[in-house]
Design an enzyme around this catalytic site. Sequence first.
Site, PDB file in Angstrom:
ATOM      1  N   ASP A 172       0.806  -1.226   0.000  1.00 22.68           N
ATOM      2  CA  ASP A 172       0.000   0.000   0.000  1.00 22.68           C
ATOM      3  C   ASP A 172       0.838   1.275   0.000  1.00 22.68           C
ATOM      4  O   ASP A 172       0.284   2.372   0.011  1.00 22.68           O
ATOM      5  CB  ASP A 172      -0.956   0.013   1.200  1.00 22.68           C
ATOM      6  CG  ASP A 172      -0.238   0.160   2.535  1.00 22.68           C
ATOM      7  OD1 ASP A 172       1.005   0.053   2.569  1.00 22.68           O
ATOM      8  OD2 ASP A 172      -0.931   0.375   3.548  1.00 22.68           O
ATOM      9  N   TYR A 270      10.718   5.221  -0.034  1.00 25.15           N
ATOM     10  CA  TYR A 270      11.665   4.312   0.617  1.00 25.15           C
ATOM     11  C   TYR A 270      13.052   4.348  -0.011  1.00 25.15           C
ATOM     12  O   TYR A 270      14.010   3.843   0.570  1.00 25.15           O
ATOM     13  CB  TYR A 270      11.123   2.879   0.595  1.00 25.15           C
ATOM     14  CG  TYR A 270      10.152   2.582   1.710  1.00 25.15           C
ATOM     15  CD1 TYR A 270      10.544   1.862   2.834  1.00 25.15           C
ATOM     16  CD2 TYR A 270       8.841   3.039   1.659  1.00 25.15           C
ATOM     17  CE1 TYR A 270       9.652   1.591   3.852  1.00 25.15           C
ATOM     18  CE2 TYR A 270       7.938   2.781   2.673  1.00 25.15           C
ATOM     19  CZ  TYR A 270       8.355   2.053   3.773  1.00 25.15           C
ATOM     20  OH  TYR A 270       7.467   1.797   4.787  1.00 25.15           O
TER      21      TYR A 270
END
Length: 447
Positions: A172, A270
């Site tokens: 997600d 990330y």
Amino acid sequence: MELKKQSIAIAGGGSTFTPGIIMMLLENLEIFPIRQIKFYDNDPERQKQIADACEIILKERAPEITFVATTDPETAFTDIDFVMAHIRVGKYAMREKDEKIPLKYGVIGQETCGPGGIAYGMRSIGGVLELVDYMEQYSPDAWMLNYSNPAAIVAEATRKLRPNSKIINICDMPVGIEHRMAEILGMKSRKELSIRYYGLNHFGWWTDIRDKDGNDLMPAIQKHVKEHGYLTPAELEGKGNEEVEASWVHTFGKAKEVYPLDPKTLPNTYLKYYLFPQDEVEKANPEYTRANEVMDHREKMVFGECNRIAQLGTAVNSELETDDHASYIVDLARAIAYNTKERMLLIVPNNGAISNFDPTAMVEIPCIVGSNGPEPLVQGEIPRFQKGLMEQQVAVEKLVVEAWEEGSYQKLWQALTVSRIVPNARVAKNILDDFIAVNTEFWPTLN
């Protein structure tokens, strides 16, 4: 035409994310009707706290749905259409070790990236494979929608070790970033966006974003990200959601430093761990990591509220909230159940979708999803910069799975050494030896 009602097993019934998923499922019953929900967990006490509250919520809002909470695999996995899996082997106590052990050596510890993700992956592989085997034994026609972390390593493990299983690995994080993109643009929903994206899980780039009329939205988002990262206009005005913890605010803002490396694209947040690992080490508190933050906030809030609901016997005025990010799970399940041909970002075998990349790599790319599962959309060739980074990271993921399968200390040491986050092989070995000492209950024996 009346839609067939579905039977759902939620593997990880004791997760703090489970109530939000239940609330989300209830909000979507008109488009995804449900006849039965089963919770499965191997920790009966933890699951009971969540299940008792969810049972009350279901009785009040959808009494026609049969509800079962169990620790018995046969009960849980018999007569189901979908397994929604979000397990955490070792719980947050082990996540804390994943994060703190690397910090002893000046290396960032993170749930899915670098050494922390490798340690977690070595625990998760066996747990997810066990769920796949239960599903295939008791409901062989069912599909598993797996969002257990670390998704990249788990996806590689299922590709290699259960190649014929009906499992789709999803994440997600891109969904959450796309929510922010929509907010940055002043749009109501991320579903108004049509995107192109490629990469690995937690390791990718958007290459094209348009509205439903085909208008190019990339320049406007790029201008904002260049200046502010993915912080929303409300956050920049000091009116952000109080539920967004400080660590996430930092992560969304940090994207403005990742973005200039390839300003033609938009990065997954990330990537900061791989491109600026020492920045994350400097910011980290070795005594209080993200695991502590979650245990002190989300864990206490969700379990406290579930226990309160159970004691009162009603969920009226409950503070439990719908997990909006989890709506992509309904989209995916609907696509399979009713052949809706939804376009979704999924983790799938490359098989030529990225033409100049390892065909066996598990890549995250747009797919069209129907009753036969995902059909990946071709992304063509990717630039050398992204290709080089991705090849290094795929090597890490494949070495971890081989280490788990073979019980190989050597390959796990190699995996840690190859990771961009780890500075050298000596540090990799020190971290590995410390991980082995605390994971004897969860990892296979390494020789």
